[in-house]
Design a protein around this motif. Sequence first.
Motif, short mmCIF file in Angstrom:
data_model
loop_
_atom_site.label_atom_id
_atom_site.label_comp_id
_atom_site.label_asym_id
_atom_site.label_seq_id
_atom_site.Cartn_x
_atom_site.Cartn_y
_atom_site.Cartn_z
N HIS A 25 0.82 -1.20 0.00
CA HIS A 25 0.00 0.00 0.00
C HIS A 25 0.86 1.26 0.00
O HIS A 25 0.74 2.12 0.88
CB HIS A 25 -0.98 -0.03 1.18
CG HIS A 25 -2.10 -0.98 0.96
ND1 HIS A 25 -3.22 -0.98 1.75
CD2 HIS A 25 -2.31 -1.95 0.04
CE1 HIS A 25 -4.05 -1.91 1.33
NE2 HIS A 25 -3.51 -2.53 0.30
N THR A 26 1.69 1.37 -1.02
CA THR A 26 2.47 2.60 -1.21
C THR A 26 1.56 3.63 -1.86
O THR A 26 0.57 3.27 -2.52
CB THR A 26 3.68 2.34 -2.11
OG1 THR A 26 3.21 1.98 -3.42
CG2 THR A 26 4.58 1.24 -1.55
N PRO A 27 1.86 4.90 -1.71
CA PRO A 27 1.03 5.91 -2.38
C PRO A 27 0.91 5.66 -3.89
O PRO A 27 -0.19 5.78 -4.45
CB PRO A 27 1.76 7.23 -2.08
CG PRO A 27 2.40 6.96 -0.75
CD PRO A 27 2.85 5.52 -0.82
N LYS A 28 2.00 5.27 -4.54
CA LYS A 28 1.95 4.99 -5.98
C LYS A 28 0.97 3.86 -6.29
O LYS A 28 0.10 3.99 -7.16
CB LYS A 28 3.34 4.63 -6.51
CG LYS A 28 3.36 4.23 -7.99
CD LYS A 28 4.65 3.54 -8.39
CE LYS A 28 4.74 2.12 -7.92
NZ LYS A 28 3.92 1.16 -8.65
N ASN A 29 1.09 2.76 -5.57
CA ASN A 29 0.21 1.61 -5.83
C ASN A 29 -1.24 1.93 -5.53
O ASN A 29 -2.14 1.53 -6.28
CB ASN A 29 0.66 0.40 -5.01
CG ASN A 29 1.92 -0.22 -5.53
OD1 ASN A 29 2.46 0.16 -6.56
ND2 ASN A 29 2.44 -1.18 -4.78
N LEU A 30 -1.48 2.64 -4.44
CA LEU A 30 -2.85 2.99 -4.09
C LEU A 30 -3.45 3.96 -5.10
O LEU A 30 -4.62 3.83 -5.47
CB LEU A 30 -2.91 3.57 -2.68
CG LEU A 30 -2.63 2.56 -1.56
CD1 LEU A 30 -2.38 3.28 -0.25
CD2 LEU A 30 -3.77 1.55 -1.44
N LEU A 75 -9.38 5.69 -2.02
CA LEU A 75 -9.11 7.10 -1.73
C LEU A 75 -8.83 7.31 -0.25
O LEU A 75 -7.86 7.99 0.12
CB LEU A 75 -10.28 7.97 -2.18
CG LEU A 75 -10.14 9.47 -1.94
CD1 LEU A 75 -8.94 10.04 -2.70
CD2 LEU A 75 -11.41 10.19 -2.33
N VAL A 76 -9.64 6.72 0.59
CA VAL A 76 -9.45 6.86 2.04
C VAL A 76 -8.14 6.20 2.46
O VAL A 76 -7.38 6.76 3.27
CB VAL A 76 -10.66 6.29 2.81
CG1 VAL A 76 -10.37 6.19 4.30
CG2 VAL A 76 -11.89 7.16 2.56
N LEU A 82 -0.81 8.68 3.46
CA LEU A 82 -0.09 9.95 3.30
C LEU A 82 -0.32 10.92 4.47
O LEU A 82 0.28 11.99 4.52
CB LEU A 82 -0.49 10.62 1.99
CG LEU A 82 0.01 9.93 0.72
CD1 LEU A 82 -0.61 10.57 -0.51
CD2 LEU A 82 1.53 9.99 0.65
N GLY A 83 -1.23 10.57 5.37
CA GLY A 83 -1.52 11.46 6.49
C GLY A 83 -2.31 12.69 6.09
O GLY A 83 -2.17 13.75 6.71
N VAL A 84 -3.15 12.56 5.07
CA VAL A 84 -3.95 13.68 4.58
C VAL A 84 -5.36 13.59 5.15
O VAL A 84 -5.98 12.53 5.12
CB VAL A 84 -4.01 13.66 3.03
CG1 VAL A 84 -5.00 14.69 2.50
CG2 VAL A 84 -2.63 13.89 2.44
N ASP A 85 -5.85 14.70 5.67
CA ASP A 85 -7.22 14.79 6.15
C ASP A 85 -8.10 15.11 4.93
O ASP A 85 -8.07 16.23 4.42
CB ASP A 85 -7.32 15.89 7.21
CG ASP A 85 -8.71 16.08 7.77
OD1 ASP A 85 -9.71 15.81 7.07
OD2 ASP A 85 -8.81 16.54 8.91
N LEU A 86 -8.84 14.11 4.46
CA LEU A 86 -9.64 14.28 3.25
C LEU A 86 -10.71 15.37 3.39
O LEU A 86 -10.94 16.13 2.46
CB LEU A 86 -10.34 12.97 2.87
CG LEU A 86 -9.53 11.98 2.08
CD1 LEU A 86 -10.32 10.69 1.88
CD2 LEU A 86 -9.14 12.56 0.73
N VAL A 87 -11.34 15.43 4.52
CA VAL A 87 -12.39 16.43 4.72
C VAL A 87 -11.77 17.83 4.70
O VAL A 87 -12.29 18.74 4.03
CB VAL A 87 -13.18 16.17 6.01
CG1 VAL A 87 -14.16 17.29 6.29
CG2 VAL A 87 -13.91 14.82 5.92
N ALA A 88 -10.65 18.02 5.36
CA ALA A 88 -9.97 19.32 5.34
C ALA A 88 -9.50 19.67 3.92
O ALA A 88 -9.62 20.83 3.50
CB ALA A 88 -8.78 19.32 6.30
N ALA A 89 -8.99 18.67 3.19
CA ALA A 89 -8.54 18.91 1.82
C ALA A 89 -9.70 19.33 0.93
O ALA A 89 -9.58 20.24 0.10
CB ALA A 89 -7.85 17.66 1.27
N ALA A 90 -10.85 18.68 1.10
CA ALA A 90 -12.04 19.03 0.30
C ALA A 90 -12.53 20.43 0.64
O ALA A 90 -12.89 21.21 -0.25
CB ALA A 90 -13.14 17.99 0.51
#
Length: 121
Positions: A25-30, A75-76, A82-90
């Motif tokens: 589950h690397t960022p590239k593969n995901l 996506l989740v 990556l430690g990204v907050d999807l709701v904050a990014a949206a």
Amino acid sequence: MTTDLDGLAERLRAFARARDWEQFHTPKNLAMALAGEVGELVAELQWLTPDESRDPGPETLSRITAELGDVTAYLVRLADVLGVDLVAAAHAKLDAGERRYDPARYRGSARKAPHLPPDAF
């Protein structure tokens, strides 16, 4: 069953860990898996008329729902890795869109705003 993104991320993390799939589950593969699943979603909608896409019928809706589940899971999982907050990014993207697309100028229009550097906002 959890209905929030954090709970889903935790469940996906546990699912991958139990199978020793974290190594894959690397960022590239995901991201690549996500793109593939988006393609499968698009394939379900590709030849529908606009009206059929709004009301696809139970069989087609079931397949679309399954693909949306796959897209959401990847996506989740990608955001979690990556430690990204999807709701904050949206919300950040929506904030930028509100600044970029003045309703008085763009209401009812599909045209794109001119490309501006990210710091222009």
